[in-house]
Scaffold this motif. Structure first.
Motif, PDB file in Angstrom:
ATOM      1  N   CYS A  13      42.790  54.694  34.215  1.00  0.00           N
ATOM      2  CA  CYS A  13      42.647  53.667  35.247  1.00  0.00           C
ATOM      3  C   CYS A  13      43.425  52.426  34.816  1.00  0.00           C
ATOM      4  N   VAL A  14      44.196  51.848  35.753  1.00  0.00           N
ATOM      5  CA  VAL A  14      44.952  50.627  35.485  1.00  0.00           C
ATOM      6  C   VAL A  14      44.588  49.607  36.552  1.00  0.00           C
ATOM      7  N   ILE A  15      44.249  48.389  36.119  1.00  0.00           N
ATOM      8  CA  ILE A  15      43.831  47.323  37.047  1.00  0.00           C
ATOM      9  C   ILE A  15      44.783  46.135  36.910  1.00  0.00           C
ATOM     10  N   ASP A  16      45.261  45.656  38.041  1.00  0.00           N
ATOM     11  CA  ASP A  16      46.108  44.465  38.087  1.00  0.00           C
ATOM     12  C   ASP A  16      45.217  43.269  38.395  1.00  0.00           C
ATOM     13  N   HIS A  17      45.187  42.287  37.477  1.00  0.00           N
ATOM     14  CA  HIS A  17      44.322  41.113  37.629  1.00  0.00           C
ATOM     15  C   HIS A  17      45.074  39.899  38.152  1.00  0.00           C
TER      16      HIS A  17
ATOM     17  N   SER B 122      39.202  54.314  42.969  1.00  0.00           N
ATOM     18  CA  SER B 122      40.447  54.936  43.401  1.00  0.00           C
ATOM     19  C   SER B 122      41.534  53.879  43.513  1.00  0.00           C
ATOM     20  N   GLN B 123      42.783  54.346  43.552  1.00  0.00           N
ATOM     21  CA  GLN B 123      43.908  53.429  43.680  1.00  0.00           C
ATOM     22  C   GLN B 123      43.788  52.612  44.962  1.00  0.00           C
ATOM     23  N   GLY B 124      43.988  51.293  44.823  1.00  0.00           N
ATOM     24  CA  GLY B 124      43.878  50.386  45.963  1.00  0.00           C
ATOM     25  C   GLY B 124      42.538  49.698  46.073  1.00  0.00           C
ATOM     26  N   ASP B 125      41.537  50.155  45.313  1.00  0.00           N
ATOM     27  CA  ASP B 125      40.211  49.526  45.372  1.00  0.00           C
ATOM     28  C   ASP B 125      40.235  48.136  44.738  1.00  0.00           C
ATOM     29  N   LEU B 126      39.385  47.245  45.240  1.00  0.00           N
ATOM     30  CA  LEU B 126      39.189  45.926  44.638  1.00  0.00           C
ATOM     31  C   LEU B 126      37.942  45.983  43.768  1.00  0.00           C
ATOM     32  N   VAL B 127      38.051  45.532  42.531  1.00  0.00           N
ATOM     33  CA  VAL B 127      36.923  45.593  41.611  1.00  0.00           C
ATOM     34  C   VAL B 127      36.540  44.189  41.166  1.00  0.00           C
ATOM     35  N   LYS B 128      35.289  44.038  40.767  1.00  0.00           N
ATOM     36  CA  LYS B 128      34.771  42.769  40.278  1.00  0.00           C
ATOM     37  C   LYS B 128      34.539  42.852  38.777  1.00  0.00           C
ATOM     38  N   THR B 129      34.449  41.694  38.152  1.00  0.00           N
ATOM     39  CA  THR B 129      34.180  41.638  36.717  1.00  0.00           C
ATOM     40  C   THR B 129      32.861  42.331  36.395  1.00  0.00           C
ATOM     41  N   GLY B 130      32.898  43.234  35.420  1.00  0.00           N
ATOM     42  CA  GLY B 130      31.707  43.949  34.999  1.00  0.00           C
ATOM     43  C   GLY B 130      31.368  45.164  35.840  1.00  0.00           C
TER      44      GLY B 130
ATOM     45  N   VAL C 297      37.211  44.365  33.005  1.00  0.00           N
ATOM     46  CA  VAL C 297      37.160  43.139  32.206  1.00  0.00           C
ATOM     47  C   VAL C 297      37.283  41.887  33.076  1.00  0.00           C
ATOM     48  N   ALA C 298      37.813  42.039  34.319  1.00  0.00           N
ATOM     49  CA  ALA C 298      37.968  40.893  35.221  1.00  0.00           C
ATOM     50  C   ALA C 298      38.199  41.417  36.639  1.00  0.00           C
ATOM     51  N   ASP C 299      38.154  40.507  37.603  1.00  0.00           N
ATOM     52  CA  ASP C 299      38.439  40.892  38.994  1.00  0.00           C
ATOM     53  C   ASP C 299      39.878  41.393  39.095  1.00  0.00           C
ATOM     54  N   GLY C 300      40.102  42.346  39.989  1.00  0.00           N
ATOM     55  CA  GLY C 300      41.467  42.835  40.155  1.00  0.00           C
ATOM     56  C   GLY C 300      41.569  43.950  41.172  1.00  0.00           C
ATOM     57  N   THR C 301      42.772  44.524  41.257  1.00  0.00           N
ATOM     58  CA  THR C 301      43.079  45.624  42.169  1.00  0.00           C
ATOM     59  C   THR C 301      43.496  46.843  41.368  1.00  0.00           C
ATOM     60  N   VAL C 302      42.940  47.990  41.692  1.00  0.00           N
ATOM     61  CA  VAL C 302      43.278  49.231  40.992  1.00  0.00           C
ATOM     62  C   VAL C 302      44.657  49.696  41.466  1.00  0.00           C
TER      63      VAL C 302
ATOM     64  N   THR D 177      38.174  33.435  27.374  1.00  0.00           N
ATOM     65  CA  THR D 177      38.998  33.049  28.507  1.00  0.00           C
ATOM     66  C   THR D 177      40.469  33.140  28.178  1.00  0.00           C
ATOM     67  N   LYS D 178      41.248  33.445  29.206  1.00  0.00           N
ATOM     68  CA  LYS D 178      42.710  33.396  29.129  1.00  0.00           C
ATOM     69  C   LYS D 178      43.191  32.855  30.463  1.00  0.00           C
ATOM     70  N   GLY D 179      43.663  31.599  30.452  1.00  0.00           N
ATOM     71  CA  GLY D 179      44.058  30.987  31.709  1.00  0.00           C
ATOM     72  C   GLY D 179      42.841  30.785  32.586  1.00  0.00           C
ATOM     73  N   ASP D 180      42.894  31.332  33.783  1.00  0.00           N
ATOM     74  CA  ASP D 180      41.785  31.199  34.724  1.00  0.00           C
ATOM     75  C   ASP D 180      40.838  32.391  34.661  1.00  0.00           C
ATOM     76  N   TYR D 181      41.029  33.279  33.710  1.00  0.00           N
ATOM     77  CA  TYR D 181      40.222  34.495  33.635  1.00  0.00           C
ATOM     78  C   TYR D 181      39.164  34.400  32.545  1.00  0.00           C
ATOM     79  N   VAL D 182      38.036  35.057  32.795  1.00  0.00           N
ATOM     80  CA  VAL D 182      36.999  35.237  31.787  1.00  0.00           C
ATOM     81  C   VAL D 182      36.871  36.732  31.567  1.00  0.00           C
ATOM     82  N   PHE D 183      37.190  37.185  30.358  1.00  0.00           N
ATOM     83  CA  PHE D 183      37.187  38.610  30.057  1.00  0.00           C
ATOM     84  C   PHE D 183      35.844  39.039  29.480  1.00  0.00           C
ATOM     85  N   PHE D 184      35.305  40.105  30.007  1.00  0.00           N
ATOM     86  CA  PHE D 184      34.103  40.719  29.476  1.00  0.00           C
ATOM     87  C   PHE D 184      34.484  42.051  28.848  1.00  0.00           C
ATOM     88  N   PRO D 185      33.835  42.423  27.799  1.00  0.00           N
ATOM     89  CA  PRO D 185      34.191  43.678  27.130  1.00  0.00           C
ATOM     90  C   PRO D 185      33.970  44.874  28.039  1.00  0.00           C
ATOM     91  N   PRO D 186      34.939  45.781  28.106  1.00  0.00           N
ATOM     92  CA  PRO D 186      34.751  46.973  28.935  1.00  0.00           C
ATOM     93  C   PRO D 186      33.712  47.919  28.352  1.00  0.00           C
TER      94      PRO D 186
END
Length: 290
Positions: free
Chosen positions: A223-227, A244-252, A205-210, A165-174
């Motif tokens: 690929c770059v994701i903003d969490h 693609s750019q603008g997509d919302l992704v989930k952890t894992g 590794v976590a929820d975010g926006t591409v 964990t880091k803050g409110d995030y739980v990171f899973f290995p890519p």
């Protein structure tokens, strides 16, 4: 001539002062109920005063009471205040959007090799990229090291052994695999290299926006994701991208496939970076890749 004028004045005066009686009668019995003695002058003066009082009263009510808010086209004080507040909020949001656009554009330039990676710093982008993160001290402090050890002991008994964990995030290995190249800011290697067979799925590794998903000459498919909370993860040298750019992704969620693309690659692997507040951090401090 003068005699005629005097005669007209007398007649006018007589008309104005001539007395009349206003009587209110019972229609059935013709009984007199109320009577008033009037003349034309009194009626004119009374009517004029009544009109003046009516106009003055109406003006007072409109000017000094909330009734003015019901006049079509008149904006109340509350509405004007709300409109002013909304204007300030819109202006603030526009400034934030402009800053974020500059930030994301700088990331794209870095990935395309147009500017040096060490110049990415969201807080200083508006100052012409004056901060050099290669000279920044990214080594953990004593307090930070103690905290990491405490977290590591807690994770030892966590059901999610592969997450940190880091803050409110739980990171899973890519990706699961061996580390072939470690994090090293002195050599401007701002991430780690994980070896795996080509075509192995790469996960978020976590929820975010591409915010970036394109081909670059040096690092292939990137690929770059903003969490959120100024946290960004970067995935390079992929053989293909599934988002693609603008997509919302989930952890894992699968976002790419391990590859060997780009001029700087030496074999099938994933180059993974983690950036916090515009500075690169060592992913091994937050994620277990074994």
């Amino acid at each position: 001539m003068a005699k005629k004028q005097r005669t007209k004045r007398k007649q006018l005066k007589k008309k104005l002062l001539h007395k009349y009686r206003l009587v209110v009668l019972n229609e059935d019995t013709f009984e007199e109920k109320i009577s008033f003695k009037l003349n034309r002058l009194n009626v004119f003066v009374t009517g004029t005063l009544f009109a003046i009082v009516l106009i003055a009263g109406t003006t007072f009510l409109i000017a000094f009471t909330p009734l003015k808010e019901y006049i079509p086209g008149y904006a109340s004080t509350k509405l004007r205040q709300e409109a002013t507040d909304l204007t300030f909020e819109v202006d603030s949001l526009q400034n934030k959007m402009s800053a974020n656009e500059i930030y994301f554009n700088s990331i794209q330039k870095v990935l395309k090799g147009e500017i040096a990676p060490q110049k990415i710093n969201k807080d200083s982008l508006l100052e012409s990229f004056k901060t050099d993160t290669a000279l920044a001290n990214v080594e953990p402090s004593k307090q930070d090291s103690l905290l990491r050890k405490e977290v590591a002991l807690e994770d030892k008994y966590n059901l999610f052994e592969t997450a940190t964990t880091k803050g409110d995030y739980v990171f899973f290995p890519p990706l699961k695999g061996a580390i072939s190249n470690d994090f090293n800011t002195k050599e401007k290697h701002f991430g780690i290299d994980i070896t795996a067979p080509e075509g192995t799925p790469v996960k978020a590794v976590a929820d975010g926006t591409v915010i970036f998903s394109e081909w670059t000459a040096e690092t292939g498919y990137v690929c770059v994701i903003d969490h959120g909370s100024n946290l960004i993860s970067v995935y390079k040298h992929n053989s293909a991208l599934t988002i693609s750019q603008g997509d919302l992704v989930k952890t894992g969620e699968v976002i790419a496939m391990v590859g060997n693309t780009g001029e700087l690659t030496t074999g099938p692997h994933l180059h993974f970076e983690l950036w916090s507040d515009g500075y690169p951090v060592n992913p091994l401090d937050y994620i277990d890749f074994q």
